[in-house]
Scaffold this motif. Sequence first.
Motif, PDB file in Angstrom:
ATOM      1  N   CYS A 336     -10.591 -32.144 -38.410  1.00 43.75           N
ATOM      2  CA  CYS A 336      -9.386 -32.028 -37.258  1.00 43.75           C
ATOM      3  C   CYS A 336      -9.948 -32.537 -36.256  1.00 43.75           C
ATOM      4  O   CYS A 336     -11.092 -31.764 -35.604  1.00 43.75           O
ATOM      5  CB  CYS A 336      -8.911 -30.514 -37.191  1.00 43.75           C
ATOM      6  N   HIS A 338      -9.041 -32.496 -33.106  1.00 40.63           N
ATOM      7  CA  HIS A 338      -8.832 -31.500 -31.904  1.00 40.63           C
ATOM      8  C   HIS A 338      -9.719 -30.369 -31.934  1.00 40.63           C
ATOM      9  O   HIS A 338     -10.286 -29.951 -30.798  1.00 40.63           O
ATOM     10  CB  HIS A 338      -7.195 -30.803 -31.817  1.00 40.63           C
ATOM     11  N   CYS A 339      -9.994 -29.688 -33.230  1.00 42.50           N
ATOM     12  CA  CYS A 339     -10.787 -28.756 -33.042  1.00 42.50           C
ATOM     13  C   CYS A 339     -12.260 -29.191 -33.314  1.00 42.50           C
ATOM     14  O   CYS A 339     -13.092 -28.296 -33.531  1.00 42.50           O
ATOM     15  CB  CYS A 339     -10.383 -27.747 -34.604  1.00 42.50           C
ATOM     16  N   CYS A 348      -5.300 -24.251 -38.656  1.00 39.51           N
ATOM     17  CA  CYS A 348      -5.245 -24.702 -37.109  1.00 39.51           C
ATOM     18  C   CYS A 348      -3.632 -25.354 -36.893  1.00 39.51           C
ATOM     19  O   CYS A 348      -2.989 -25.377 -38.066  1.00 39.51           O
ATOM     20  CB  CYS A 348      -6.397 -25.821 -36.551  1.00 39.51           C
ATOM     21  N   HIS A 350      -2.928 -28.220 -35.830  1.00 38.78           N
ATOM     22  CA  HIS A 350      -2.792 -29.597 -36.057  1.00 38.78           C
ATOM     23  C   HIS A 350      -2.624 -30.497 -37.332  1.00 38.78           C
ATOM     24  O   HIS A 350      -3.402 -31.413 -37.552  1.00 38.78           O
ATOM     25  CB  HIS A 350      -3.987 -30.348 -35.415  1.00 38.78           C
TER      26      HIS A 350
HETATM   27 ZN   LIG Z   1      -7.236 -28.168 -35.394  1.00 40.94          ZN
END
Ligand SMILES: [Zn+2]
Length: 399
Positions: A336, A338-339, A348, A350
């Motif tokens: 991911c 974003h993470c 998460c 996303h």
């Molecule tokens: Zn994420």
Amino acid sequence: MPKLSDPAVSAGSAVWPASPYGGELVDLTTDQSEITDRALSATKRLILTATQTIHLRNIGTGCYSPLTGFMTQVDFQSVLAHGKLSNGLDWKVPVLFHVEEKNCTEFREGADVALCNAGGHVVATMTVESLFDVDPDAYCDTVMGTCDRRHPGVARIREQSRLCIGGPVKLCGSKITAERFENAPARIRAQLESSGAGEFAAFSTRNISHRGHEYQHRVALDRAGFLGIHVITGAAVAGNFMSDVVLDTYQMLTEEIYPPGKTLLNNMRLPPIYAGPKEAFLQATVLQNMGFTHFIVGRDHAGVGNYYSRYESQEIFAAGSTLDILIMALPEPQYCPHCNDIVTEGECQHPDDLKKLNGRDVRRFLAAEDYSALNEILRPEVRDMIIARHSAGSIFVES
Ligand SMILES: [Zn+2]
């Protein structure tokens, strides 16, 4: 009975020691003098192919327990018709010894054939109990689930002679040369026993270690307390990473990253089968024979191309079977952005941005010298090792 894993599974209905499949670990190794005696009365000498050599060794050291030889017609037909050996145990992939048809008059039921290595030295014998024809369409349809000639497993079966011999084997123990990190089941069982752990998870792969694999290793270590990493070699595919490179990445993890005494690395030799879910079942069988109580089966395990659905290799175990090893059916770990972490679906917010992790992308980024893109897939130590090896020479199987 195997169950699809949930967090409760590792609470432990499978405990050490995991019984060998069928109850006893097969050992068909003997000394040189017995093999020499048997070879004297043999009606025929055959040079083993690479695939036959791997199967022979797996039979002889007990990886394929309870098999004591190459399959006879009775067992082969039982596996195709019922997915079971004639003794009732579930078995999905036939273990066959193909012979050229021009030789068939030289085989007699009850007589031994001498099996030789590439140098012409007798390393084993087989007592021929059965001489039979294999229908490639029936084989492919049942084992591979397709007769599509573009499927590599189908193509291989069609290259083989239709004639097979089957019967019990004996191997000369001193003539068996182990590959790097290759261990017989008895030796792995001894290692597991000496570890002091009570549950043992097995992970198998043909690919270099990426961060998705490491995610699964952490889950396994958390649930079972001990992790066996099995790198499957014996089926080199042009363009893929060489076996030594794959082994190197896991050697680094087991020796330099993971907690001491909690992991082992094994080279699991399997010929090119490409049978997706049924090959996953064979791997589970070998791993139970090695003493493992749990087997991690992820997305498209042992799959090839788009012939099998994402979780078909987990589903083959869902209905239960005569195996005792428990299946840890894990979801697919993805990156991911974003993470900046490895997550599975639902971990998460996303889900639309998750990126798949695979060896194909590693090869692509290496070829393009896009080294920063590797950071999402590989931990820095593995990334640096792969880049250095790639810069020093070819690390891919040549066609
Ligand atoms: Zn994420």
